[in-house]
Enzyme design. Structure first.
Site, short mmCIF file in Angstrom:
data_model
loop_
_atom_site.label_atom_id
_atom_site.label_comp_id
_atom_site.label_asym_id
_atom_site.label_seq_id
_atom_site.Cartn_x
_atom_site.Cartn_y
_atom_site.Cartn_z
N ARG A 1 0.86 -1.18 0.00
CA ARG A 1 0.00 0.00 0.00
C ARG A 1 0.90 1.23 0.00
O ARG A 1 1.71 1.42 0.90
CB ARG A 1 -0.91 -0.01 1.23
CG ARG A 1 -1.71 1.27 1.36
CD ARG A 1 -2.70 1.26 2.53
NE ARG A 1 -3.34 2.56 2.58
CZ ARG A 1 -3.19 3.45 3.57
NH1 ARG A 1 -2.46 3.16 4.63
NH2 ARG A 1 -3.78 4.62 3.51
N HIS B 1 -2.59 11.11 0.79
CA HIS B 1 -2.09 10.85 2.14
C HIS B 1 -1.43 12.14 2.64
O HIS B 1 -0.23 12.20 2.84
CB HIS B 1 -1.12 9.67 2.14
CG HIS B 1 -0.86 9.06 3.49
ND1 HIS B 1 -1.00 7.71 3.75
CD2 HIS B 1 -0.46 9.62 4.66
CE1 HIS B 1 -0.68 7.48 5.02
NE2 HIS B 1 -0.34 8.62 5.59
N ASN C 1 -7.26 2.06 9.73
CA ASN C 1 -5.95 2.16 10.38
C ASN C 1 -6.20 2.13 11.88
O ASN C 1 -6.98 2.93 12.40
CB ASN C 1 -5.26 3.49 10.02
CG ASN C 1 -4.89 3.56 8.55
OD1 ASN C 1 -5.00 2.58 7.83
ND2 ASN C 1 -4.46 4.74 8.11
N GLU D 1 -7.16 8.80 6.25
CA GLU D 1 -7.41 9.42 7.55
C GLU D 1 -7.86 10.88 7.48
O GLU D 1 -7.14 11.79 7.92
CB GLU D 1 -6.16 9.32 8.43
CG GLU D 1 -5.69 7.90 8.66
CD GLU D 1 -4.57 7.80 9.69
OE1 GLU D 1 -4.04 8.85 10.07
OE2 GLU D 1 -4.26 6.68 10.11
N GLU E 1 -3.48 -0.05 8.01
CA GLU E 1 -2.29 0.28 8.80
C GLU E 1 -2.48 -0.25 10.21
O GLU E 1 -3.57 -0.14 10.79
CB GLU E 1 -2.09 1.81 8.94
CG GLU E 1 -1.55 2.48 7.71
CD GLU E 1 -1.37 3.99 7.91
OE1 GLU E 1 -1.05 4.44 9.04
OE2 GLU E 1 -1.56 4.73 6.93
C1 BGC Z 1 -0.68 7.67 9.28
C2 BGC Z 1 0.78 7.43 8.98
C3 BGC Z 1 1.59 7.60 10.25
C4 BGC Z 1 1.10 6.57 11.26
C5 BGC Z 1 1.85 6.59 12.58
C6 BGC Z 1 -1.16 7.11 10.58
O1 BGC Z 1 -1.91 8.08 11.23
O2 BGC Z 1 -1.49 7.28 8.20
O3 BGC Z 1 1.18 8.30 7.98
O4 BGC Z 1 2.95 7.51 10.04
O5 BGC Z 1 -0.24 6.78 11.54
O6 BGC Z 1 1.67 7.80 13.22
#
Ligand code: BGC
Length: 466
Positions: free
Chosen positions: A78, A122, A292, A167, A352
Site C-alpha cells: 500500500r 495521504h 488504520n 485518515e 495500517e
Molecule cells: C498515518 C501514517 C503515520 C502513522 C503513525 C497514521 O496516522 O497514516 O502516515 O505515520 O499513523 O503515526
C-alpha cells in the site's frame, strides 16, 4: 499443538508507506511543492528540523525496496501518490515524469507478484491548491476528482484496489484544528469545513471511478475506540462526543448518509448545517473500508479539553509505545465488531497497524532485535482473527510500516518500520518483526499458535457505540 489460528484462504498480507514519508526528492523531475514541503521548511514545526528531502530515497530505490518486499513474502504494497508530483499545480498540466514514477513502481510490483494498493491522498496537498483555500474551498471536490481521473486512466488497467483518502480525521483535526500537522491551522470553525470537503472530495472521486474504473474503491479511516473512564454520566457523554468527533463523523456520512446527532454538541456554533445534496454525494456505495488502527483512548469529561470536552486518561498498568499510545489489542476487535454491526458488515482491510519503539542499533551480522514490535504484531493479529471468527469480513492486513520513515512532526525520531533504515547510508536491515511477519505470511497466520497470547492488562468496559 492445538491449531486454532487460520486466516481466510485469500487473506491479503501487505505493508504500507506514504509518499511524503518515504519517497524523498519532493521537487524532482518537475514536481510541484506540497504543503508538507512548505510545513517542514517552516521553523519550529518538525523535530530537529527534519525534512522529507531524502527520507528513504524510495523515489530512487524503489526497485531494491520491492526486492525486500518479495523477500518478506508480501502479497500487497500500500503506497500513496503525491498529487503535486503528478499535477504540479494541483490542477491542469500533468507532469509526465511524475506519472511515470508510479507507472514504473506498479509494473515492478506486479513483476514481483505484489498487488499495488493505491491511496490517492495521504496528506500532501499541492501548495498551489492550499493557496486557493485547500480543503476549505468547496471546489476541491472537483479538483480531487479530476486528479483521481488522471490516475484511474493511467493505472486502473493494473491497479485493482484504490483508496481515495487516508485518515480525513487527522487532516481536519491535526491540520486545521490543532495545527500540529500541515497546513498548521488552529481554528475550530475551519475543522468541520475541511472534514466535510474531504468527504465531498471522496464522494466525487468514487463517482468518477464508477464511470471509468473496473475494480474496487474505498477510503481509509483511522478509528480509535473510546472507553469511558468511569460510569459517571458526564464521562460517558464526553466519551460519546469524542467517539463521534473521531469515528462516527467520518463513517456515518459514508455509510448512513448523515452525521451523528451530537455534532453540534461537539463543535457548538462552529458546526454548520450542510446542504442535503452533499450528503448524497458522500454516501456513495464503496467496495471496502480501510481501517488504520493503533490504539484506543479512555476518556473523562473535561470542560477545558478542546474540542470535544473529553480528555484521555492514562492507564496505570498499560504498555505505551514511543508515540505515547497504549497497546490495546482488544480495541481493534471491538472496533471491527462496531463497524460490522453499525454499517452492515462491509468488507474491511486493515490498511495500517503498527508501533514505534526505540530499536537497538543494528547488530553485527545485520540483526535488529525488536521484541516489543513483534509482540504488538502478534497481539493485534490475534485480535483481528478473533473478530473474523465473530463474523467480521476482514480481508487483508498491512503492517505500518514497511520502512522506518519520516514520522511527520516527529521527524525521524520515531521508528515504525519492520525494516530498519540507516538514514545516513540508506542501508536497509530486516528487523526481527519482519522475519516474524514473513512467517505469519508463509503460514497464513498459523505461526501465531506457536507464541503465547499475552493479554493486555486492563480489558476495559465496552466502547461507546452511540
Ligand atoms: C498515518 C501514517 C503515520 C502513522 C503513525 C497514521 O496516522 O497514516 O502516515 O505515520 O499513523 O503515526
Amino acid at each position: 499443538m492445538n491449531k486454532s489460528i487460520k486466516f481466510p484462504e485469500h487473506f491479503l498480507w501487505g505493508a504500507a508507506t506514504s509518499a511524503y514519508q518515504v519517497e524523498g526528492s519532493p521537487l524532482a523531475d518537475g514536481a510541484g511543492a506540497s504543503i508538507w514541503q512548505r510545513f517542514v521548511n517552516t521553523p519550529g514545526t518538525i523535530r530537529d528540523g527534519d525534512t522529507g528531502d531524502v527520507a528513504c530515497d524510495h523515489y530512487n530505490r524503489y526497485k531494491d525496496d520491492v526486492a525486500l518486499m518479495k523477500r518478506i513474502g508480501l502479497q500487497a504494497y500500500r503506497f500513496s501518490i503525491s498529487w503535486s508530483r503528478v499535477i504540479p499545480q494541483g490542477r491542469g498540466a500533468i507532469n509526465q515524469k511524475g506519472l511515470d514514477f508510479y507507472d514504473k513502481l506498479v509494473d515492478e510490483l506486479l513483476a514481483n507478484g505484489i498487488a499495488p494498493l493505491v491511496t490517492l491522498f495521504h496528506w500532501d496537498l499541492p501548495v498551489a491548491l492550499d493557496d486557493q483555500g485547500g480543503w476549505l474551498n468547496r471546489d476541491i471536490a472537483d479538483w480531487f476528482a479530476d486528479y483521481s481521473r488522471v490516475m484511474f486512466d493511467k493505472l486502473d488497467d493494473r491497479v485493482k484496489s484504490w483508496a481515495t483518502l487516508n485518515e480525513p480525521w487527522v487532516v481536519a483535526d491535526q491540520g486545521y484544528l490543532h495545527g500540529m500537522l500541515a497546513p498548521g491551522h488552529r481554528n475550530k470553525y475551519e475543522a468541520p469545513i475541511a472534514a466535510h470537503n474531504l468527504l465531498r472530495a471522496h464522494g466525487a472521486a468514487v463517482k468518477a471511478y464508477r464511470e471509468v474504473g473496473k475494480h474496487q474503491i474505498g477510503l481509509v479511516v483511522n478509528l480509535e475506540p473510546k472507553y469511558p473512564a468511569s460510569s459517571d454520566p458526564a464521562d460517558i457523554e464526553a466519551c460519546a462526543r469524542a467517539h463521534s468527533q473521531m469515528n462516527a463523523q467520518y463513517c456515518d456520512p459514508i455509510f448512513l448518509g448523515k452525521y451523528p446527532d451530537n455534532m453540534k454538541d461537539v463543535y457548538g456554533e462552529a458546526w454548520p448545517d450542510w446542504p442535503a445534496e452533499d450528503l448524497v454525494l458522500i454516501n456513495q456505495p464503496i467496495d471496502f473500508l480501510g481501517i488504520n488502527y493503533y490504539t484506543r483512548s479512555v476518556n473523562r469529561h473535561d470542560p477545558k479539553a478542546y474540542v470535544a470536552r473529553a480528555t484521555p486518561v492514562r492507564q496505570p498498568m498499560a504498555t505505551y509505545t514511543e508515540t505515547g499510545w497504549e497497546v490495546f489489542d482488544q480495541g481493534l476487535s471491538d472496533t471491527l465488531k462496531w463497524v460490522a454491526k453499525r454499517y452492515g458488515n462491509p468488507p474491511i482491510y486493515i490498511t495500517e497497524n503498527g508501533s514505534a519503539f526505540y530499536d537497538p542499533p543494528v547488530a553485527e551480522g545485520g540483526k535488529v532485535n525488536d521484541p516489543l514490535r513483534v509482540n504488538y504484531l502478534q497481539k493485534h493479529l490475534r485480535a483481528i482473527h478473533s473478530a473474523i471468527e465473530a463474523g467480521c469480513d476482514v480481508r487483508g492486513y498491512c503492517a505500518w510500516s514497511l520502512l522506518d520513515n519520516l514520522e511527520w512532526a516527529h521527524g525521524y525520531s520515531k521508528r515504525f518500520g519492520i525494516i530498519h533504515v540507516n538514514f545516513e547510508t540508506q542501508e536497509r536491515t530486516l528487523k526481527d518483526s519482519a522475519y516474524f511477519y514473513k512467517e505469519v505470511i508463509a503460514t497464513n497466520g498459523a505461526v501465531l499458535d506457536t507464541v503465547p497470547a499475552v493479554p493486555s492488562t486492563w480489558r476495559g468496559e465496552p466502547m461507546c457505540t452511540n
